[in-house]
Design an enzyme around this catalytic site. Sequence first.
Site, PDB file in Angstrom:
ATOM      1  NE  ARG A   1      -3.039   3.063   1.329  1.00 24.99           N
ATOM      2  CZ  ARG A   1      -3.926   3.422   2.245  1.00 24.99           C
ATOM      3  NH1 ARG A   1      -4.535   2.509   2.958  1.00 24.99           N
ATOM      4  NH2 ARG A   1      -4.207   4.686   2.447  1.00 24.99           N
TER       5      ARG A   1
ATOM      6  NE  ARG B   1      -7.461   4.666  -1.003  1.00 24.95           N
ATOM      7  CZ  ARG B   1      -7.270   5.533  -0.008  1.00 24.95           C
ATOM      8  NH1 ARG B   1      -7.329   5.158   1.235  1.00 24.95           N
ATOM      9  NH2 ARG B   1      -7.042   6.782  -0.267  1.00 24.95           N
TER      10      ARG B   1
ATOM     11  CG  ASP C   1      -8.114   2.293   3.346  1.00 25.08           C
ATOM     12  OD1 ASP C   1      -7.023   2.847   3.434  1.00 25.08           O
ATOM     13  OD2 ASP C   1      -9.160   2.736   3.863  1.00 25.08           O
TER      14      ASP C   1
ATOM     15  CG  ASP D   1     -10.548   2.683   7.325  1.00 27.73           C
ATOM     16  OD1 ASP D   1      -9.400   3.127   7.481  1.00 27.73           O
ATOM     17  OD2 ASP D   1     -11.274   2.984   6.357  1.00 27.73           O
TER      18      ASP D   1
HETATM   19  O1  GSY Z   1     -11.835   4.886   3.066  1.00 25.15           O
HETATM   20  C1  GSY Z   1     -11.631   3.772   2.348  1.00 25.15           C
HETATM   21  C2  GSY Z   1     -11.054   4.020   1.010  1.00 25.15           C
HETATM   22  N1  GSY Z   1     -12.032   4.541   0.042  1.00 25.15           N
HETATM   23  C3  GSY Z   1     -13.067   3.893  -0.529  1.00 25.15           C
HETATM   24  C4  GSY Z   1     -13.558   2.581  -0.427  1.00 25.15           C
HETATM   25  O2  GSY Z   1     -13.050   1.715   0.306  1.00 25.15           O
HETATM   26  N2  GSY Z   1     -14.675   2.287  -1.185  1.00 25.15           N
HETATM   27  C5  GSY Z   1     -15.272   3.200  -2.012  1.00 25.15           C
HETATM   28  N3  GSY Z   1     -16.316   2.821  -2.715  1.00 25.15           N
HETATM   29  N4  GSY Z   1     -14.802   4.460  -2.122  1.00 25.15           N
HETATM   30  C6  GSY Z   1     -13.719   4.798  -1.379  1.00 25.15           C
HETATM   31  N5  GSY Z   1     -13.084   5.971  -1.308  1.00 25.15           N
HETATM   32  C7  GSY Z   1     -12.082   5.796  -0.453  1.00 25.15           C
HETATM   33  S1  GSY Z   1     -10.964   7.025  -0.006  1.00 25.15           S
END
Ligand code: GSY
Length: 178
Positions: A89, A98, A101, A103
Amino acid sequence: MCDKPLPVVAALGLGGNLGDPAHAMATALQALNRREDCSVIAVSPLYRTPPWGKTDQNDFLNACALVKTTLDATALLAACFQLERCMKRERLERWGPRTLDIDILLYGDERIETEELHIPHPRMLERAFVLKPLADIAGDWQVEGRSVHRWLAQCDSGDIRLSSENGEQSWWQMPSPL
Ligand code: GSY
């Protein structure tokens, strides 16, 4: 004598849209599950979700998992960062593409506000790509006075689709090289 910490259930949100995110998420969950201090007790299906925030990028794959852990929230965060790093990453651009991720969305019923940790995750209640998979495995979990099911009912999840990469059984238990 030192007391063993009591296990806590944490909810994790996983996502990615670069390379092979399903493989990256599966590898990370398997690695967590192999640790003595973590046990993956539920994993949602994988969803294909439109990008949130910065919209001119590929769709994401998203899922959520419940992990029973004796790690405190800071140590769990460090374990998640380490897995993100293993998956190569790179934090290039805020809201940008990315590989993986992870969280921490919830950590038991705890409310945590430190420089690095904000739990419940501050944006989870407005993100269908988090609420939809979380509702599959923890729909009755109360967050900020409402169940995850109720939060989901209030947000637009119309564009979220089950991913074809779910496979027959548990998508995350496919063989992994880590
Ligand atoms: O915060 C997580 C990263 N992220 C995502 C995601 O995981 N899914 C979608 N659909 N949009 C996102 N935008 C981000 S930044």
